[in-house]
Design a protein around this motif. Structure first.
Motif, PDB file in Angstrom:
ATOM      1  N   MET A   5       0.779  -1.151   0.170  1.00 12.17           N
ATOM      2  CA  MET A   5       0.021   0.006  -0.232  1.00 12.17           C
ATOM      3  C   MET A   5       0.850   1.385   0.193  1.00 12.17           C
ATOM      4  N   GLY A   6       1.990   1.238   0.835  1.00 11.27           N
ATOM      5  CA  GLY A   6       2.719   2.483   0.755  1.00 11.27           C
ATOM      6  C   GLY A   6       3.401   2.627  -0.422  1.00 11.27           C
ATOM      7  N   LEU A   7       3.830   1.527  -1.183  1.00 15.49           N
ATOM      8  CA  LEU A   7       4.615   1.581  -2.475  1.00 15.49           C
ATOM      9  C   LEU A   7       3.633   2.182  -3.328  1.00 15.49           C
ATOM     10  N   ALA A   8       2.411   2.210  -3.312  1.00 13.79           N
ATOM     11  CA  ALA A   8       1.296   2.654  -4.380  1.00 13.79           C
ATOM     12  C   ALA A   8       1.023   4.354  -4.004  1.00 13.79           C
ATOM     13  N   LEU A   9       1.660   4.553  -2.753  1.00 13.44           N
ATOM     14  CA  LEU A   9       1.000   5.987  -2.348  1.00 13.44           C
ATOM     15  C   LEU A   9       2.133   6.847  -2.334  1.00 13.44           C
ATOM     16  N   ALA A  10       3.263   6.163  -2.176  1.00 16.26           N
ATOM     17  CA  ALA A  10       4.492   7.100  -1.640  1.00 16.26           C
ATOM     18  C   ALA A  10       5.524   7.037  -2.745  1.00 16.26           C
ATOM     19  N   ASP A  11       6.659   8.143  -2.607  1.00 14.83           N
ATOM     20  CA  ASP A  11       7.742   7.888  -3.383  1.00 14.83           C
ATOM     21  C   ASP A  11       8.992   6.965  -2.801  1.00 14.83           C
ATOM     22  N   TYR A  12       8.673   7.009  -1.304  1.00 16.02           N
ATOM     23  CA  TYR A  12       9.847   6.012  -0.584  1.00 16.02           C
ATOM     24  C   TYR A  12       9.093   5.311   0.483  1.00 16.02           C
ATOM     25  N   VAL A  13       9.239   4.220   0.577  1.00 19.83           N
ATOM     26  CA  VAL A  13       8.727   3.493   1.870  1.00 19.83           C
ATOM     27  C   VAL A  13      10.050   2.884   2.725  1.00 19.83           C
ATOM     28  N   VAL A  14      10.025   3.372   3.894  1.00 17.38           N
ATOM     29  CA  VAL A  14      11.195   3.170   4.598  1.00 17.38           C
ATOM     30  C   VAL A  14      10.690   1.810   5.574  1.00 17.38           C
ATOM     31  N   ASN A  15      11.175   0.491   5.454  1.00 20.74           N
ATOM     32  CA  ASN A  15      10.742  -0.483   6.221  1.00 20.74           C
ATOM     33  C   ASN A  15      11.619  -1.017   7.110  1.00 20.74           C
ATOM     34  N   GLU A  16      11.293  -1.133   8.524  1.00 21.64           N
ATOM     35  CA  GLU A  16      12.302  -1.684   9.211  1.00 21.64           C
ATOM     36  C   GLU A  16      12.167  -3.116   9.469  1.00 21.64           C
ATOM     37  N   ALA A  17      13.570  -3.997   9.272  1.00 20.11           N
ATOM     38  CA  ALA A  17      13.525  -5.311   9.496  1.00 20.11           C
ATOM     39  C   ALA A  17      14.110  -5.579  10.976  1.00 20.11           C
ATOM     40  N   GLY A  18      13.676  -6.526  11.654  1.00 18.26           N
ATOM     41  CA  GLY A  18      14.065  -6.675  13.014  1.00 18.26           C
ATOM     42  C   GLY A  18      15.583  -6.807  13.320  1.00 18.26           C
ATOM     43  N   PHE A  19      16.305  -6.647  14.498  1.00 13.36           N
ATOM     44  CA  PHE A  19      17.567  -7.245  14.834  1.00 13.36           C
ATOM     45  C   PHE A  19      18.639  -6.722  13.715  1.00 13.36           C
ATOM     46  N   GLY A  20      19.628  -7.771  13.804  1.00 16.58           N
ATOM     47  CA  GLY A  20      20.585  -7.454  12.532  1.00 16.58           C
ATOM     48  C   GLY A  20      20.384  -7.926  11.368  1.00 16.58           C
ATOM     49  N   ALA A  21      21.188  -7.837  10.328  1.00 14.52           N
ATOM     50  CA  ALA A  21      21.130  -8.219   8.995  1.00 14.52           C
ATOM     51  C   ALA A  21      21.006  -9.886   8.892  1.00 14.52           C
ATOM     52  N   ASP A  22      21.678 -10.461   9.820  1.00 11.20           N
ATOM     53  CA  ASP A  22      21.649 -11.826   9.840  1.00 11.20           C
ATOM     54  C   ASP A  22      20.198 -12.492  10.037  1.00 11.20           C
ATOM     55  N   LEU A  23      19.387 -11.696  10.613  1.00  7.48           N
ATOM     56  CA  LEU A  23      17.969 -12.106  11.068  1.00  7.48           C
ATOM     57  C   LEU A  23      16.940 -11.310  10.062  1.00  7.48           C
ATOM     58  N   GLY A  24      16.595 -10.213  10.532  1.00  6.76           N
ATOM     59  CA  GLY A  24      15.651  -9.496   9.861  1.00  6.76           C
ATOM     60  C   GLY A  24      15.816  -9.261   8.341  1.00  6.76           C
ATOM     61  N   ALA A  25      16.844  -8.901   8.043  1.00  2.65           N
ATOM     62  CA  ALA A  25      17.150  -8.598   6.540  1.00  2.65           C
ATOM     63  C   ALA A  25      17.328 -10.128   5.396  1.00  2.65           C
ATOM     64  N   GLU A  26      17.966 -11.000   6.232  1.00  2.00           N
ATOM     65  CA  GLU A  26      18.117 -12.214   5.548  1.00  2.00           C
ATOM     66  C   GLU A  26      16.695 -12.884   5.435  1.00  2.00           C
ATOM     67  N   LYS A  27      16.022 -12.819   6.411  1.00  2.00           N
ATOM     68  CA  LYS A  27      14.492 -13.327   6.313  1.00  2.00           C
ATOM     69  C   LYS A  27      13.381 -12.553   5.308  1.00  2.00           C
ATOM     70  N   PHE A  28      13.937 -11.112   5.051  1.00  2.00           N
ATOM     71  CA  PHE A  28      13.148 -10.431   4.374  1.00  2.00           C
ATOM     72  C   PHE A  28      13.358 -11.029   2.651  1.00  2.00           C
ATOM     73  N   PHE A  29      14.945 -11.139   2.554  1.00  5.23           N
ATOM     74  CA  PHE A  29      15.233 -11.524   1.185  1.00  5.23           C
ATOM     75  C   PHE A  29      14.662 -12.916   0.822  1.00  5.23           C
ATOM     76  N   ASP A  30      14.921 -13.776   1.789  1.00  5.60           N
ATOM     77  CA  ASP A  30      14.705 -15.359   1.575  1.00  5.60           C
ATOM     78  C   ASP A  30      13.313 -15.636   1.883  1.00  5.60           C
TER      79      ASP A  30
END
Length: 539
Positions: A280-305
């Motif tokens: 919804m944010g990507l349809a309404l705004a130029d930039y959507v800033v999305n926080e992933a939890g804890f470190g890149a080994d957890l939140g970021a990896e799980k976002f990508f995978d």
């Protein structure tokens, strides 16, 4: 303390910044609303905006201000003339009353009204808890009334849930009643509930309902998976989630729009706000800033995978939050081992080919030489870096970061950003990829019970699901005391759970529990309410 209403704009004015009208909103008081799902973009449509993923180095127990930086960055983007929105997870009552306190940012980079967001916030967490426990009750009622589906009681893997840190509920015995035998079960915190993961990963009401029906609660005598749909549970569960499935609109301290929706932890679940809020944010705004939890080994990896394959959402850039405090925490002497931890997280982001900017979250007490050491280290690594003072200065304190994020997002190649592993890889091979390429392990060791479950899930056709590793957030390894960038260690997988409705397999690593406990002196001991109804001590 409760914010004075004069510091907040009516929610309709915040909605107008995103082009939303009154008919798009379901108001929850003067300063919050849910956005109706008719504003979701059509499936397959191109997003208007760019997604920015905010992650971090391995944090200390008090966190490194990732939410503050996310909010400050969003406010800074608006100051630069961009239509922006931040997407955050809903706080859990566990950490609110436990060790971290509230989870709405701080200083001049907060989401408001913070007390409502930190506590009962439009009832979403309670709806998830009720839907989860309704299924648990239906399972035991089915056993009591004759067990027509021939469910094997010892195979039932559906626990109960409560949104509170309560270690006494990690193991419970359920009374069988006059027609059944007692059986062992457990509670998990609501953030670890598969229903929470489903709410966060669903793309629509229909998709949410389908996923609820797909939940595997256990197996029958023939070893076949029994689904929630076979207990006719999905419809009633969806009724409880009918309001919760809509994302919540609030505002930041600088009146920038914020979407807060769903709340899976990243150490024991997949750790990002809902796909619905991001789409919804990507349809309404130029930039959507999305926080992933804890470190890149957890939140970021799980976002990508996990999130990216399920949703097709791809970030255009990442902000990697670092503090001098965390670097020192991960160093036995000086800074070097902490910088090695930072280096590992930089490499994790690079592994997914996402342009990355290191955001050094500055605390007032930070020595200048510590900040210079981090900036110089990033320079030697060839990664962009910006010092951020969003807590004290709001968006103004994140302008440098915002400028570098915009520049980085322009260089992104969406086709190059892809998961760490292919879906058709064996479950054990997926775990090995994450352990070795993300955590830096030399291999994986399995408890016999975990290996047996993985073999069963594979035989039943679930091997193509991604893996969600539940491990400590305080180390790249599965040992919270192993700081820096540990070497020569093996990931120890102790348990496995099937989350077929959410669409992943949970692998529990090390001494990790899905029901946290309270510290000796919890944040709850500091929280009071005065005679005017103002809450103190949540922050």
């Amino acid at each position: 303390m409760t914010e004075p209403s004069g510091s907040l704009l009516p929610i309709g004015e915040i909605a107008a910044k995103l082009g939303l009208a009154d008919e798009d909103l379901e108001p929850y008081g003067r300063f919050a609303a849910k956005i109706k799902l008719h504003r979701l973009p059509a499936p397959g449509s191109s997003p208007r905006g760019k997604l920015i993923l905010v992650t971090a180095m391995t944090p200390t127990s008090h966190g490194e201000g990732k939410t503050v930086v996310s909010i400050g960055l969003t406010q800074a983007l608006e100051k630069l003339g961009k239509r922006s929105v931040v997407t955050l997870r809903e706080p859990s009552l566990g950490p609110v009353f436990g060790i971290k306190g509230g989870a709405t940012g701080g200083g001049r980079s907060q989401v408001l009204p913070s007390e409502k967001i930190n506590l009962h916030f439009n009832g979403d967490k309670h709806a998830v808890t009720a839907a989860h426990n309704l299924l648990a009750a239906l399972i035991d009622s089915h056993l009591y009334h004759g067990n027509e589906l021939r469910i094997s009681p010892e195979s039932i893997a559906w626990p109960r849930t409560v949104d509170m840190n309560d270690r006494a509920l990690r193991r419970v015995t359920l009374a069988g009643g006059s027609k059944g035998s007692p059986r062992e079960s457990a509670f998990v915190i609501t953030a670890a509930s598969e229903v929470m993961a489903i709410l966060a990963l669903a793309s629509s009401r229909a998709d949410c309902a389908r996923r609820l029906g797909d939940i595997a609660i256990g197996f029958n005598d023939a070893g076949e998976a029994i689904r929630a749909s076979e207990l006719q549970a999905g419809g009633a569960m969806m009724a409880l989630l009918n309001e919760a499935v809509m994302p919540n609109l609030v505002q930041t301290t600088e009146h920038t729009p914020a979407l807060i929706h769903a709340g899976p932890f990243a150490n024991i679940a997949h750790g990002t706000s809902s796909v619905i809020s991001q789409r919804m944010g990507l349809a309404l705004a130029d930039y959507v800033v999305n926080e992933a939890g804890f470190g890149a080994d957890l939140g970021a990896e799980k976002f990508f995978d996990i999130v990216m394959p399920a949703s097709s959402l791809k970030p255009s850039a990442a902000a990697l939050v670092v503090t001098a405090r965390a670097v020192r925490h991960h160093s036995k002497d000086g800074f070097q081992e902490g910088l090695e931890n930072l280096a590992r997280h930089i490499e994790i982001c690079r592994k997914f080919r996402v342009p990355t900017v290191v955001a050094v979250n500055r605390f007032l007490e930070d020595p200048d030489q510590d900040l210079r050491a981090i900036v110089d280290f990033c320079g030697r690594r060839g990664v962009e870096c910006a010092v951020v003072q969003a807590y004290d200065k709001g968006g103004e304190g994140a302008l440098e970061l915002a400028g570098k994020i915009i520049a980085a997002a322009e260089t992104a190649d969406p086709e190059a950003i892809e998961p760490l592993y292919a879906a058709d890889l064996a479950i054990e091979d997926k775990v090995a990829r994450v352990a070795e390429e993300i955590y830096g392990a030399t291999g994986v060791e399995y408890a016999a019970a975990a290996r047996a479950k993985i073999e069963k899930f594979s035989a039943l056709g679930f091997a193509k699901l991604p893996v969600c590793v539940a491990k400590t957030q305080y180390s790249l390894s599965d040992n919270p005391k192993a700081l820096g960038a540990p070497k020569n260690w093996a990931l120890k997988v102790t348990e496995a759970h099937l989350a077929s409705g959410a669409g992943f397999i949970v692998l529990v690593a090390g001494n990790m529990t899905l029901m946290p406990g309270l510290p000796k002196i919890p944040q709850a001991a500091r929280i009071t309410v005065d005679d005017y109804g103002r809450i103190h001590g949540l922050g």
